[in-house]
Design an enzyme around this catalytic site. Sequence first.
Site, short mmCIF file in Angstrom:
data_model
loop_
_atom_site.label_atom_id
_atom_site.label_comp_id
_atom_site.label_asym_id
_atom_site.label_seq_id
_atom_site.Cartn_x
_atom_site.Cartn_y
_atom_site.Cartn_z
N GLU A 1 -2.73 7.79 -4.31
CA GLU A 1 -3.24 7.21 -5.56
C GLU A 1 -4.75 7.37 -5.72
OE1 GLU A 1 -2.17 2.99 -4.86
OE2 GLU A 1 -4.32 2.57 -4.88
N ASP B 1 3.73 -0.15 -7.29
CA ASP B 1 2.41 -0.42 -7.86
C ASP B 1 1.36 0.38 -7.11
OD1 ASP B 1 0.63 -1.88 -9.66
OD2 ASP B 1 -0.10 -2.88 -7.84
N HIS C 1 -1.55 0.40 -9.59
CA HIS C 1 -2.27 -0.58 -8.75
C HIS C 1 -2.87 -1.70 -9.61
CE1 HIS C 1 -4.10 -0.89 -4.49
NE2 HIS C 1 -4.04 -2.08 -5.04
N ARG D 1 0.87 -1.19 0.00
CA ARG D 1 0.00 0.00 0.00
C ARG D 1 0.90 1.23 0.00
NH1 ARG D 1 -3.51 -2.68 -1.51
NH2 ARG D 1 -5.55 -3.13 -0.60
P1 NAD Z 1 -1.60 -11.40 4.61
O1 NAD Z 1 -2.55 -10.94 5.66
O2 NAD Z 1 -1.65 -12.82 4.15
O3 NAD Z 1 -0.09 -11.10 5.08
C1 NAD Z 1 0.30 -9.92 5.66
C2 NAD Z 1 1.52 -10.22 6.51
O4 NAD Z 1 2.05 -8.99 7.00
C3 NAD Z 1 1.22 -11.10 7.74
O5 NAD Z 1 2.11 -12.19 7.79
C4 NAD Z 1 1.43 -10.15 8.90
O6 NAD Z 1 1.92 -10.81 10.07
C5 NAD Z 1 2.47 -9.22 8.33
N1 NAD Z 1 2.60 -7.98 9.07
C6 NAD Z 1 1.69 -7.34 9.84
N2 NAD Z 1 2.23 -6.25 10.40
C7 NAD Z 1 3.50 -6.19 9.97
C8 NAD Z 1 4.57 -5.30 10.21
N3 NAD Z 1 4.43 -4.25 11.04
N4 NAD Z 1 5.74 -5.53 9.60
C9 NAD Z 1 5.92 -6.60 8.79
N5 NAD Z 1 4.93 -7.49 8.53
C10 NAD Z 1 3.75 -7.28 9.11
O7 NAD Z 1 -1.81 -10.40 3.39
P2 NAD Z 1 -1.44 -10.65 1.86
O8 NAD Z 1 -2.58 -11.26 1.17
O9 NAD Z 1 -0.11 -11.29 1.77
O10 NAD Z 1 -1.37 -9.12 1.35
C11 NAD Z 1 -0.39 -8.22 1.84
C12 NAD Z 1 -0.77 -6.82 1.45
O11 NAD Z 1 -0.64 -6.66 0.04
C13 NAD Z 1 -2.25 -6.46 1.74
O12 NAD Z 1 -2.41 -5.96 3.06
C14 NAD Z 1 -2.55 -5.40 0.71
O13 NAD Z 1 -2.38 -4.13 1.28
C15 NAD Z 1 -1.51 -5.62 -0.38
N6 NAD Z 1 -2.13 -6.03 -1.66
C16 NAD Z 1 -1.83 -5.32 -2.77
C17 NAD Z 1 -2.39 -5.69 -3.99
C18 NAD Z 1 -2.09 -4.95 -5.27
O14 NAD Z 1 -2.80 -5.13 -6.27
N7 NAD Z 1 -1.05 -4.14 -5.32
C19 NAD Z 1 -3.27 -6.78 -4.04
C20 NAD Z 1 -3.52 -7.50 -2.88
C21 NAD Z 1 -2.95 -7.13 -1.68
#
Ligand code: NAD
Length: 330
Positions: free
Chosen positions: A263, A258, A295, A234
């Site tokens: 945004e 991305d 994105h 994000r």
């Molecule tokens: P997820 O919930 O499976 O994994 C997130 C991980 O981050 C978890 O393991 C959690 O413990 C960890 N985390 C929490 N706080 C943290 C911190 N302070 N420091 C380091 N790690 C920490 O989520 P996911 O499905 O892997 O997605 C991750 C992120 O990717 C989402 O939150 C979303 O914002 C982003 N995303 C972006 C797109 C895109 O199109 N660009 C699409 C989907 C998700």
Amino acid sequence: MKVAVFSTKAYDREFLTRANQQATHTLVFHETQLNAQTALLAQNSEAVCCFVNDRLDADTLAQLAAFGIQLIALRCAGFNQVDLAAAKQLGIKVARVAEYSPHAVAEHALGLVLMLNRNLHRAHHRVRENDYSLNGLLGFDLVNKTVGVIGTGKIGQVFASIMRGIGCRIMAYDPQPNPELLASGVPFVSLEQLWREADIISLHCPLNSHTYHMVNSDAIAQMKTGVMLINTGRGGLIDTRAVIEGLKSKKIGYLGLDVYEEEGDLFFEDYSNQLLQDDVFARLLTFPNVVITGHQAFFTREALDAIARITIANITHFEQGEFQQMVLVE
Ligand code: NAD
């Protein structure tokens, strides 16, 4: 259920309509974002369906609650755009799509790495200009480089596996380390160690009060000179102004984004006939070693199909009172 679906494009309407064929909810599609000014469009609906840049702040939620909306069905994984405390207080349930295709996002992050490393964005333009010179296109082997993965959930885990497949050394930071990566020998280190030792840093954690601007001038100062920074998480994870200073001083050697913290006023729309008003974003676009996509990391056929199916299933489970079957954000 009657559902007001916000921020829709033709592709959203296509996939959601297909997924709804069995469920037969009444989907009312709106192109506009949901925010306090557009919330009126949800009147007479029982639920709203939203995306990453809809603004579900306390004001918007209060209006939705007054219209009798009981469910926000997010068709995305992140939920930083929702004031969860306000939603809870108003008795509105928030559902999301926890997992649709971690591969879509992880593979896009790899795409950014390769594009930056081998200057593919510049090479593509050169060849089309009949320019086959290689000056300025020098890359580096990825094999044996250290990749720091921040956030080892579903996407971070896939990204780590992909990079390991290329021959990179992986190190990770996560307050809740991924058990499979741990078992496979990935070292979980402090953020400070990761900043210091990684050649490539990729962000895969959620945006919240702990992670907001985690990449700031302090963190950048600790990084290796010439580091590659990739953000498909994000926009708010990065202090963009600090990163611009890092690029100017050459501390940051490559930046692949991305997502962007402002945004919401830019991405997903065609402004090609208008002047860009965001000076910070405009500065980013001047660097040859910065690649930005709007994105789109999630944007694969498989992901859109899964997002639509899970979103419709969340709405159906809510209608039938099967709350335990939904992916609720509490
Ligand atoms: P997820 O919930 O499976 O994994 C997130 C991980 O981050 C978890 O393991 C959690 O413990 C960890 N985390 C929490 N706080 C943290 C911190 N302070 N420091 C380091 N790690 C920490 O989520 P996911 O499905 O892997 O997605 C991750 C992120 O990717 C989402 O939150 C979303 O914002 C982003 N995303 C972006 C797109 C895109 O199109 N660009 C699409 C989907 C998700």
